[in-house]
Design an enzyme around this catalytic site. Structure first.
Site, PDB file in Angstrom:
ATOM      1  N   ILE A 128      -9.672   8.437   7.900  1.00 32.23           N
ATOM      2  CA  ILE A 128     -10.888   9.068   7.492  1.00 32.23           C
ATOM      3  C   ILE A 128     -12.075   8.182   8.172  1.00 32.23           C
ATOM      4  O   ILE A 128     -11.949   6.933   7.808  1.00 32.23           O
ATOM      5  CB  ILE A 128     -11.067   9.313   6.059  1.00 32.23           C
ATOM      6  CG1 ILE A 128      -9.718  10.228   5.361  1.00 32.23           C
ATOM      7  CG2 ILE A 128     -12.367  10.116   5.909  1.00 32.23           C
ATOM      8  CD1 ILE A 128      -9.736  11.458   6.007  1.00 32.23           C
TER       9      ILE A 128
ATOM     10  N   TYR B 293       0.898  -1.328   0.243  1.00 32.57           N
ATOM     11  CA  TYR B 293      -0.117   0.084   0.171  1.00 32.57           C
ATOM     12  C   TYR B 293       0.904   1.334  -0.299  1.00 32.57           C
ATOM     13  O   TYR B 293       0.778   2.258  -0.837  1.00 32.57           O
ATOM     14  CB  TYR B 293      -1.011   0.224   1.357  1.00 32.57           C
ATOM     15  CG  TYR B 293      -1.916   0.933   1.433  1.00 32.57           C
ATOM     16  CD1 TYR B 293      -3.036   0.892   0.710  1.00 32.57           C
ATOM     17  CD2 TYR B 293      -1.653   2.415   1.894  1.00 32.57           C
ATOM     18  CE1 TYR B 293      -4.233   1.949   0.430  1.00 32.57           C
ATOM     19  CE2 TYR B 293      -2.734   3.175   2.039  1.00 32.57           C
ATOM     20  CZ  TYR B 293      -3.845   2.977   1.152  1.00 32.57           C
ATOM     21  OH  TYR B 293      -4.891   4.141   1.091  1.00 32.57           O
TER      22      TYR B 293
ATOM     23  N   LYS C 195       1.032   3.841  -3.326  1.00 30.13           N
ATOM     24  CA  LYS C 195       0.666   5.559  -2.956  1.00 30.13           C
ATOM     25  C   LYS C 195       1.661   6.169  -3.186  1.00 30.13           C
ATOM     26  O   LYS C 195       1.559   7.466  -3.651  1.00 30.13           O
ATOM     27  CB  LYS C 195       0.013   5.491  -1.383  1.00 30.13           C
ATOM     28  CG  LYS C 195      -1.275   4.867  -1.185  1.00 30.13           C
ATOM     29  CD  LYS C 195      -2.332   5.259  -2.151  1.00 30.13           C
ATOM     30  CE  LYS C 195      -3.584   4.740  -1.885  1.00 30.13           C
ATOM     31  NZ  LYS C 195      -4.894   5.168  -2.688  1.00 30.13           N
TER      32      LYS C 195
END
Length: 249
Positions: free
Chosen positions: A188, A155, A159
């Site tokens: 989030i 990941y 990114k």
């Protein structure tokens, strides 16, 4: 923000950040293609936009499949007559494992969605935007596009690479009236986060941010839509954080 006469395409728009972006674009007058691998979730969001007097159509897409991505962009153009705005938001996580033990198949699947998938989207979005006279793209990266995180090598690598891809494409197409930027959210508050983590873990994540809370999807959408708007007409090739101060520590 004003998006009337604009056609927008948002991937991963069936929930969370993607849904918030799609709904804000529609509220600004854009005609929105709500794309997601889960067509039922995409349809729910599209129906909600229509119920709020917006214009939207749902489209199923697997961003890891270039043919599916090409069909999605064609759907947007055939449905609404062009393409001006795109948010490449679809993404997946990965296993929580140290690098030496990281499964190769999981590495490949994370890269296929989080990096290859964005490349496919950009590749097919650009010609459609050029035919429409130009446009703006936002690629959804992460705070992990600039910092590391243990046991998430795939990941983090994807990114980081996504930020580099954003800069390269922005340079290539700046003179052709296409702006390309990246957004890097911290943790989030989304349905997916609540589904996968217990309250104690969520509290620990919130405490990592100097603002001492999680961000909201609407806060990420606000920055994303600003970057898509004419208010950001001199901004391209940039990477913008929405992180509650996380990376300032």
């Amino acid at each position: 923000m004003e998006f009337s006469s604009k056609v927008a395409l948002v991937t991963g728009a069936g929930s969370g950040i993607g849904e918030a972006v799609a709904r804000e674009l529609a509220a600004g007058g854009a005609k929105v293609v709500v794309a997601d691998i889960d067509i039922h979730s995409a349809a729910r969001v599209a129906q909600a936009i229509v119920a709020e007097n917006g214009e939207a159509h749902a489209c199923q897409v697997d961003v890891a499949d270039p043919r599916s991505v090409e069909q999605m962009v064609r759907f947007a153009v055939e449905t609404f007559g062009g393409l001006h705005l795109a948010v490449n938001n679809a993404g997946v996580g990965g296993v929580d494992t140290e690098t030496a033990d990281y499964p190769i198949d999981n590495w490949l699947s994370v890269m296929e969605v989080n990096l290859d998938g964005v490349f496919y989207c950009i590749k097919f979005q650009l010609p459609a935007m050029l035919k429409s006279g130009g446009g703006a793209i936002v690629n959804m990266s992460s705070i992990l596009g600039s910092v590391g995180w243990s046991k998430a090598c795939a990941y983090v690598a994807a990114k980081h690479a996504l930020v580099g891809l954003t800069k390269a494409v922005a340079i290539e197409y700046a003179a052709k009236n296409v702006r390309v930027n990246a957004v890097g959210p911290a943790f989030i508050d989304t349905p997916l986060l609540k589904k996968n983590l217990d309250d104690e873990t969520i509290g620990q994540l919130a405490a990592l941010h100097p603002l001492n809370r999680l961000g909201s999807a609407r806060e990420v959408a606000a920055l994303t839509c600003f970057l898509l708007s004419e208010r950001a007409s001199f901004i391209t090739g940039s990477y913008h954080l929405v992180d509650g101060g996380y990376t300032s520590r």
